[in-house]
Write an enzyme that holds these catalytic residues in place. Structure first.
Site, PDB file in Angstrom:
ATOM      1  N   GLU A  59      49.623  32.973  73.824  1.00  0.00           N
ATOM      2  CA  GLU A  59      48.474  33.504  74.378  1.00  0.00           C
ATOM      3  C   GLU A  59      47.199  32.476  74.729  1.00  0.00           C
ATOM      4  OE1 GLU A  59      47.394  37.389  72.809  1.00  0.00           O
ATOM      5  OE2 GLU A  59      49.182  38.280  73.270  1.00  0.00           O
TER       6      GLU A  59
ATOM      7  N   ASN B 128      53.667  38.433  76.713  1.00  0.00           N
ATOM      8  CA  ASN B 128      53.028  39.612  75.985  1.00  0.00           C
ATOM      9  C   ASN B 128      52.505  40.644  76.696  1.00  0.00           C
ATOM     10  OD1 ASN B 128      54.046  38.091  73.916  1.00  0.00           O
ATOM     11  ND2 ASN B 128      51.830  37.442  72.963  1.00  0.00           N
TER      12      ASN B 128
ATOM     13  N   TYR C 136      50.688  44.653  76.260  1.00  0.00           N
ATOM     14  CA  TYR C 136      50.364  45.947  75.779  1.00  0.00           C
ATOM     15  C   TYR C 136      49.543  46.722  76.571  1.00  0.00           C
ATOM     16  CZ  TYR C 136      50.816  43.167  71.663  1.00  0.00           C
ATOM     17  OH  TYR C 136      51.413  42.397  70.446  1.00  0.00           O
TER      18      TYR C 136
ATOM     19  N   GLU D 126      56.023  39.934  72.827  1.00  0.00           N
ATOM     20  CA  GLU D 126      55.302  40.661  72.089  1.00  0.00           C
ATOM     21  C   GLU D 126      55.105  42.114  72.806  1.00  0.00           C
ATOM     22  OE1 GLU D 126      51.561  39.813  70.485  1.00  0.00           O
ATOM     23  OE2 GLU D 126      52.137  37.909  69.917  1.00  0.00           O
TER      24      GLU D 126
ATOM     25  N   HIS E  30      49.787  29.519  66.936  1.00  0.00           N
ATOM     26  CA  HIS E  30      49.458  30.977  67.102  1.00  0.00           C
ATOM     27  C   HIS E  30      47.968  30.860  66.395  1.00  0.00           C
ATOM     28  CE1 HIS E  30      51.015  35.412  67.780  1.00  0.00           C
ATOM     29  NE2 HIS E  30      49.839  35.341  67.359  1.00  0.00           N
TER      30      HIS E  30
ATOM     31  N   ARG F 128      60.935  35.873  66.200  1.00  0.00           N
ATOM     32  CA  ARG F 128      59.843  34.937  66.720  1.00  0.00           C
ATOM     33  C   ARG F 128      58.844  35.038  65.520  1.00  0.00           C
ATOM     34  NH1 ARG F 128      54.880  36.085  70.089  1.00  0.00           N
ATOM     35  NH2 ARG F 128      53.963  34.056  70.490  1.00  0.00           N
TER      36      ARG F 128
HETATM   37  C1  FCB Z   1      48.386  39.738  70.382  1.00  0.00           C
HETATM   38  C2  FCB Z   1      48.635  38.539  69.439  1.00  0.00           C
HETATM   39  C3  FCB Z   1      49.084  38.966  68.120  1.00  0.00           C
HETATM   40  C4  FCB Z   1      48.861  40.386  67.800  1.00  0.00           C
HETATM   41  C5  FCB Z   1      48.798  41.349  68.972  1.00  0.00           C
HETATM   42  C6  FCB Z   1      48.321  42.806  68.387  1.00  0.00           C
HETATM   43  O1  FCB Z   1      47.145  39.447  71.249  1.00  0.00           O
HETATM   44  O2  FCB Z   1      49.222  37.552  69.978  1.00  0.00           O
HETATM   45  O3  FCB Z   1      48.975  37.954  67.265  1.00  0.00           O
HETATM   46  O4  FCB Z   1      47.464  40.340  67.043  1.00  0.00           O
HETATM   47  O5  FCB Z   1      48.117  40.944  69.687  1.00  0.00           O
END
Ligand code: FCB
Length: 447
Positions: A167, A292, A294, A353, A122, A78
């Protein structure tokens, strides 16, 4: 117990990057300026004044980077396409040299047995479009669709699947509401038309991509939202935050309607931005939802009036170098929650992600632990019936981490930003072995 090896046969393993974060060559071969060039040139925007002018110099070193991916044995890559490389002013004239770069990259990936999965936006909007109002303007959505058509005309014979936006929530909030990302506008809730115009851009671009035979995904940044207590105030605050972060960008795409934003004092047509027919376009069927993940978010009732929620720290869990809480089960919780909320309207999910920043070390056991526990959580979600099709680690390389510059290192591969030397970390070998094991277990191709 379910673990990462139980992820389904045919599951796609990958790595993710984005153009502005790795390419560099910001003024080469006719690339136009993007909002990130303008933003990083302004004093006080990015930590230590770092810019993406050179980044990982991937524009010149892409060969080496494709070889690193071949060595990993990933099924897919990607990456994102820089709109200002393809259309320097965001509309009209196409820059052949810019398109040719992605053309060569796609060919090299296919030669290496790696499926290209490009993201069309992006965050690096051509500056000329920002000068006309950027995503606050409806017209930007139409320009985005034109650009998508240009790219698909050139690459669509080899690219099977596309991600329209990365995002849109983060781009709206950091870029237009708070101003700590480009274009650096601090409009608070007046930024909301940016949500609708990005989503309209997604819908219009999706039609162009499909007309050229492409499969279409959108990538949303999602977080399971937890109330800090069971009090009615905390529950209401958590619901408001969930609506803003998760539902605002999922509901229109999956259900064809905006969620109730009355907790924010915002009308159902987002301050007049929504016009007849828009939601039908936005809700055209998707081939997959990119997620994505985190970390989860803990929310309390606000102390002061203003926004209807406040952030609370998640205690008692490890943190990455960025300070982000490490909560692997949040990924399972998020995905099972999505299936509960959207049911049959939820298309197959790909984790586009997931990853972590840690100190520079090459022996990055923390990263291995982060990735392995998150993959176990993903397998648990799959065992609970969520249709997950792939996982892309953020990131292949240490790179330009937006407002943090080069301070946050997310790479499986270490980059020395003075010499541009790439050195695979322990997590690179770990990920390579995991992928190979999964391929063998499921008798898929072995690179
Ligand atoms: C996400 C972004 C990516 C990167 C990660 C850590 O929000 O999409 O570009 O910066 O965080």
């Amino acid at each position: 117990m379910t673990d990462r090896h139980d992820l389904p046969p045919g599951f796609r393993w990958g790595v993710a990057t984005a153009a502005y974060q790795i390419e560099g060559a910001a003024r080469e071969d006719g690339r136009g300026p993007s909002i990130w060039d303008t933003f990083t040139a302004r004093e006080g925007t990015v930590r230590d004044g770092h810019t993406g002018d050179t980044a990982c110099d991937h524009y010149h070193r892409w060969h080496e980077d494709v070889a690193l991916m071949r060595g990993l044995g990933v099924d897919a890559y990607r990456f994102s396409i820089a709109w200002p490389r393809v259309q320097p002013t965001g509309q009209g004239a196409v820059n052949g040299a810019g398109l040719a770069f992605y053309d060569r990259l796609v060919d090299a990936l296919l030669d290496a047995g790696i499926e290209p999965l490009p993201t069309l936006f992006h965050w690096d909007l051509p500056q000329a479009l920002e000068d006309g109002g950027g995503w606050l303007e409806r017209d930007t959505a139409y320009r985005f669709a034109e650009y998508a058509a240009v790219v698909a005309d050139r690459l669509g014979d080899r690219v099977r699947s596309w991600i329209t936006l990365n995002e849109p929530f983060v781009h709206m909030v950091y870029g237009y509401a708070l101003g700590n990302h480009a274009p650096g506008r601090a409009l608070l809730l007046d930024a909301l038309p940016v949500a609708h115009h990005q989503l309209l851009g997604h819908g219009l671009a999706a039609a162009e991509l499909r007309a050229r035979g492409g499969a279409v995904l959108i990538t949303n940044n999602l977080t399971p939202v937890r109330p800090a207590s069971g009090s009615a105030e905390d529950l209401a605050a958590a619901e408001a935050y969930d609506t803003l972060h998760n539902r605002l960008f999922n509901d229109p795409v999956l259900l064809g309607s905006y969620p109730d934003l009355s907790a924010f004092g915002v009308s159902a047509d987002l301050g007049g931005a929504v016009r007849d027919g828009d939601l039908e376009l936005i809700a055209a069927p998707l081939d997959g939802l990119g997620v994505n993940y985190y970390n989860p978010t803990l929310i309390t009732a606000p102390a002061d009036p203003g926004l209807p929620f406040a952030d609370a720290p998640i205690e008692g869990v490890p943190r990455t170098a960025f300070g982000w809480p490490v909560v692997p089960d949040g990924l399972r919780e998020l995905l099972v929650g999505l299936r509960g909320r959207y049911g049959a309207a939820l298309p197959p999910v790909t984790i586009t992600e997931n990853g972590c920043s840690y100190p520079e070390d090459l022996d990055d056991q923390d990263r291995i632990s982060y990735l392995s526990t998150h993959l176990d959580a993903l397998a648990a979600a799959a065992a609970e019936g969520v249709d997950v099709r792939g996982y892309f680690t953020w990131s292949l390389l240490d790179n330009f981490e937006w407002a943090e510059g080069y301070h946050q290192r997310f790479g499986l591969v270490h980059v020395d930003f003075d010499s541009q030397k790439r050195t695979p970390r322990a997590s690179y070998a770990w990920y390579r072995d995991l992928i190979a094991r999964h391929h063998t277990l499921h008798a898929r191709r072995v690179h």
